[in-house]
Design a protein around this motif. Structure first.
Motif, PDB file in Angstrom:
ATOM      1  N   TYR A  11       0.688  -1.103   0.095  1.00  0.00           N
ATOM      2  CA  TYR A  11       0.079   0.013   0.099  1.00  0.00           C
ATOM      3  C   TYR A  11       0.920   1.402   0.001  1.00  0.00           C
ATOM      4  O   TYR A  11       1.910   1.090   0.606  1.00  0.00           O
ATOM      5  CB  TYR A  11      -0.842   0.048   1.139  1.00  0.00           C
ATOM      6  N   PRO A  12       0.392   2.345  -0.493  1.00  0.00           N
ATOM      7  CA  PRO A  12       1.268   3.619  -0.570  1.00  0.00           C
ATOM      8  C   PRO A  12       1.226   4.152   0.656  1.00  0.00           C
ATOM      9  O   PRO A  12       0.328   3.738   1.610  1.00  0.00           O
ATOM     10  CB  PRO A  12       0.579   4.686  -1.381  1.00  0.00           C
ATOM     11  N   VAL A  20       2.480  -5.392   2.878  1.00  0.00           N
ATOM     12  CA  VAL A  20       1.560  -6.072   3.842  1.00  0.00           C
ATOM     13  C   VAL A  20       1.634  -7.536   3.717  1.00  0.00           C
ATOM     14  O   VAL A  20       1.847  -8.249   4.731  1.00  0.00           O
ATOM     15  CB  VAL A  20       0.203  -5.583   3.698  1.00  0.00           C
ATOM     16  N   GLY A  39      -3.133 -12.228  13.637  1.00  0.00           N
ATOM     17  CA  GLY A  39      -3.353 -11.046  14.529  1.00  0.00           C
ATOM     18  C   GLY A  39      -3.794  -9.726  13.784  1.00  0.00           C
ATOM     19  O   GLY A  39      -4.021  -9.948  12.527  1.00  0.00           O
ATOM     20  N   SER A  40      -4.331  -8.855  14.516  1.00  0.00           N
ATOM     21  CA  SER A  40      -4.996  -7.657  13.926  1.00  0.00           C
ATOM     22  C   SER A  40      -3.826  -6.917  13.144  1.00  0.00           C
ATOM     23  O   SER A  40      -2.576  -6.940  13.381  1.00  0.00           O
ATOM     24  CB  SER A  40      -5.301  -6.680  15.230  1.00  0.00           C
ATOM     25  N   GLY A  41      -4.458  -6.604  11.916  1.00  0.00           N
ATOM     26  CA  GLY A  41      -3.500  -5.900  10.856  1.00  0.00           C
ATOM     27  C   GLY A  41      -2.577  -6.683  10.270  1.00  0.00           C
ATOM     28  O   GLY A  41      -1.787  -6.135   9.338  1.00  0.00           O
ATOM     29  N   THR A  42      -2.778  -8.103  10.366  1.00  0.00           N
ATOM     30  CA  THR A  42      -1.732  -8.786   9.503  1.00  0.00           C
ATOM     31  C   THR A  42      -2.038  -8.869   7.957  1.00  0.00           C
ATOM     32  O   THR A  42      -1.009  -9.229   7.463  1.00  0.00           O
ATOM     33  CB  THR A  42      -1.854 -10.251   9.850  1.00  0.00           C
ATOM     34  N   GLY A  43      -3.221  -8.483   7.715  1.00  0.00           N
ATOM     35  CA  GLY A  43      -3.441  -8.445   6.160  1.00  0.00           C
ATOM     36  C   GLY A  43      -4.595  -9.574   5.855  1.00  0.00           C
ATOM     37  O   GLY A  43      -4.537  -9.748   4.520  1.00  0.00           O
ATOM     38  N   LYS A  44      -5.352 -10.026   6.734  1.00  0.00           N
ATOM     39  CA  LYS A  44      -6.600 -11.050   6.568  1.00  0.00           C
ATOM     40  C   LYS A  44      -7.491 -10.294   5.575  1.00  0.00           C
ATOM     41  O   LYS A  44      -7.925 -11.040   4.534  1.00  0.00           O
ATOM     42  CB  LYS A  44      -6.815 -11.356   7.708  1.00  0.00           C
ATOM     43  N   SER A  45      -7.802  -9.344   5.872  1.00  0.00           N
ATOM     44  CA  SER A  45      -8.805  -8.768   5.019  1.00  0.00           C
ATOM     45  C   SER A  45      -8.510  -8.394   3.625  1.00  0.00           C
ATOM     46  O   SER A  45      -9.183  -8.574   2.673  1.00  0.00           O
ATOM     47  CB  SER A  45      -9.382  -7.328   5.457  1.00  0.00           C
ATOM     48  N   THR A  46      -7.293  -7.872   3.659  1.00  0.00           N
ATOM     49  CA  THR A  46      -6.389  -7.724   2.360  1.00  0.00           C
ATOM     50  C   THR A  46      -6.532  -8.911   1.706  1.00  0.00           C
ATOM     51  O   THR A  46      -6.874  -8.881   0.179  1.00  0.00           O
ATOM     52  CB  THR A  46      -4.928  -7.122   2.607  1.00  0.00           C
ATOM     53  N   GLU A 160     -14.391 -11.811   9.200  1.00  0.00           N
ATOM     54  CA  GLU A 160     -14.775 -11.851  10.373  1.00  0.00           C
ATOM     55  C   GLU A 160     -16.084 -11.631  10.756  1.00  0.00           C
ATOM     56  O   GLU A 160     -16.446 -10.709  11.506  1.00  0.00           O
ATOM     57  CB  GLU A 160     -13.993 -10.922  11.417  1.00  0.00           C
TER      58      GLU A 160
HETATM   59  N1  ATP Z   1      -6.268   0.671   1.266  1.00  0.00           N
HETATM   60  C1  ATP Z   1      -5.364   0.766   2.226  1.00  0.00           C
HETATM   61  N2  ATP Z   1      -4.519   1.510   2.112  1.00  0.00           N
HETATM   62  C2  ATP Z   1      -3.268   1.878   3.048  1.00  0.00           C
HETATM   63  N3  ATP Z   1      -2.999   0.486   4.173  1.00  0.00           N
HETATM   64  C3  ATP Z   1      -3.877  -0.140   4.072  1.00  0.00           C
HETATM   65  C4  ATP Z   1      -5.056  -0.379   3.040  1.00  0.00           C
HETATM   66  N4  ATP Z   1      -6.103  -1.436   3.524  1.00  0.00           N
HETATM   67  C5  ATP Z   1      -5.272  -1.817   4.610  1.00  0.00           C
HETATM   68  N5  ATP Z   1      -4.052  -1.096   4.907  1.00  0.00           N
HETATM   69  C6  ATP Z   1      -3.084  -1.664   5.880  1.00  0.00           C
HETATM   70  O1  ATP Z   1      -2.803  -3.100   5.675  1.00  0.00           O
HETATM   71  C7  ATP Z   1      -2.529  -3.512   6.709  1.00  0.00           C
HETATM   72  C8  ATP Z   1      -3.413  -4.924   6.728  1.00  0.00           C
HETATM   73  O2  ATP Z   1      -4.822  -4.744   6.831  1.00  0.00           O
HETATM   74  P1  ATP Z   1      -5.806  -5.844   7.010  1.00  0.00           P
HETATM   75  O3  ATP Z   1      -7.442  -4.895   7.085  1.00  0.00           O
HETATM   76  O4  ATP Z   1      -5.850  -6.401   5.854  1.00  0.00           O
HETATM   77  O5  ATP Z   1      -5.496  -6.519   7.971  1.00  0.00           O
HETATM   78  P2  ATP Z   1      -6.513  -7.511   8.952  1.00  0.00           P
HETATM   79  O6  ATP Z   1      -5.589  -8.652   9.431  1.00  0.00           O
HETATM   80  O7  ATP Z   1      -7.695  -7.815   8.282  1.00  0.00           O
HETATM   81  O8  ATP Z   1      -6.731  -6.506  10.298  1.00  0.00           O
HETATM   82  P3  ATP Z   1      -7.887  -6.637  11.500  1.00  0.00           P
HETATM   83  O9  ATP Z   1      -7.801  -8.208  12.038  1.00  0.00           O
HETATM   84  O10 ATP Z   1      -7.517  -5.702  12.193  1.00  0.00           O
HETATM   85  O11 ATP Z   1      -9.278  -6.343  10.505  1.00  0.00           O
HETATM   86  C9  ATP Z   1      -2.848  -2.711   7.869  1.00  0.00           C
HETATM   87  O12 ATP Z   1      -1.574  -2.284   8.704  1.00  0.00           O
HETATM   88  C10 ATP Z   1      -3.637  -1.665   7.323  1.00  0.00           C
HETATM   89  O13 ATP Z   1      -3.425  -0.191   7.959  1.00  0.00           O
END
Ligand code: ATP
Length: 259
Positions: A11-12, A20, A39-46, A160
């Motif tokens: 991500y920019p 990520v 864990g939180s913020g690992t990139g699961k949603s991505t 989730e």
């Molecule tokens: N569109 C975006 N632009 C910049 N950074 C992003 C973007 N989407 C996600 N991120 C960053 O990428 C990382 C992973 O985000 P993601 O939402 O995929 O994690 P996650 O594992 O689903 O988190 P959570 O469990 O907290 O929902 C985070 O640090 C987030 O801040």
């Protein structure tokens, strides 16, 4: 169904970009429930957004049925945690479920039949004429699941989906997802930060971790279905798996509970 081949996502960021995901490899088999924990913020949603065609990888390849994903693949439906804003407040449960079917070439009768089947499947027959604001959180999430299942997807991607629900409703919906999956044979990818939920629901559990994140570990879960919220979770093998997944997540002690 899916194969993720050496995928990275950046991500920019203020100074250049942040990576990520890097070197992510996985597959989703037909008819399985694949759970992904991290864990939180690992990139699961991505990662889930890549499968759903809502985002493209910076590097590597995501394939669905052998073809590179570009845009939402046909037969793949996503369910999000935020059930409140995903339902139309001025439509009843029935109408919300029917909504997605309007674009399909079904007769009114076929549509009605499918909606009733889904209302039954998620045990909402008694509430089918109510509006979303007249329902509990768990019921609203059931409507969202019914609406997704009414499309008869080949793959259900769930981000989730039970994160905001209380423990009892959550347990009920876990069993419902497993039951629906066994009836419909839908391949399911289920994201969670809850280790026990991942093991209880999954045929396979992937642990996403590291920075940038990749698949750190993979576990087969062989408990017969239907599983039992108490007996399965007390099974020695379940306890062993729970230890292993926590260890893979880098948790120093299980007393910390979920991630
Ligand atoms: N569109 C975006 N632009 C910049 N950074 C992003 C973007 N989407 C996600 N991120 C960053 O990428 C990382 C992973 O985000 P993601 O939402 O995929 O994690 P996650 O594992 O689903 O988190 P959570 O469990 O907290 O929902 C985070 O640090 C987030 O801040």
């Amino acid at each position: 169904m899916f194969s993720v081949e050496d995928v990275s996502v950046s991500y920019p960021a203020k100074a250049g970009s942040t990576t990520v995901l890097e070197g992510v490899r996985l597959r989703v088999d037909a008819g399985e429930i694949l759970t992904i924990v991290g864990g939180s913020g690992t990139g699961k949603s991505t990662l889930l957004r890549l499968l759903g065609g809502l985002a493209a990888p910076t590097g590597g390849l995501v394939r669905y049925r052998g073809t590179e994903v570009s845009g939402a693949p046909e037969g793949v439906v996503m369910v999000f945690q935020d059930y409140v804003s995903s339902l139309m407040p001025w439509r009843t449960v029935r109408e919300n479920i029917e909504l997605g079917l309007l674009s399909q070439s079904l007769t009114k009768e076929q549509r009605r039949e499918r909606v009733e089947r889904m209302v039954d499947l998620v045990k909402l027959s008694h509430a089918a004429d109510r509006f979303p604001w007249q329902l509990s959180g768990g019921m609203q999430q059931r409507v969202q699941i019914a609406r997704a299942m009414a499309l008869e997807p080949d793959v259900l991607l769930m981000d989730e989906p039970f994160g905001a629900l209380d423990a009892i409703t959550r347990a009920e919906l876990q069993d419902e997802i497993a039951r629906i999956q066994s009836v419909q044979g839908t391949s399911t990818v289920f994201i969670t930060h809850d280790v026990e939920e991942a093991i209880y629901l999954g045929d396979r559990v992937l642990v996403l971790g590291g920075s940038p994140a990749k698949v750190e570990a993979e576990y087969e879960v062989r408990f017969a279905r239907p599983r039992d919220q108490i007996a399965t979770r007390e099974d020695e093998e379940f306890v062993r798996l729970r230890h292993e997944v926590h260890r893979a997540l880098g948790h120093p002690s299980e007393s910390e509970g979920s991630t």
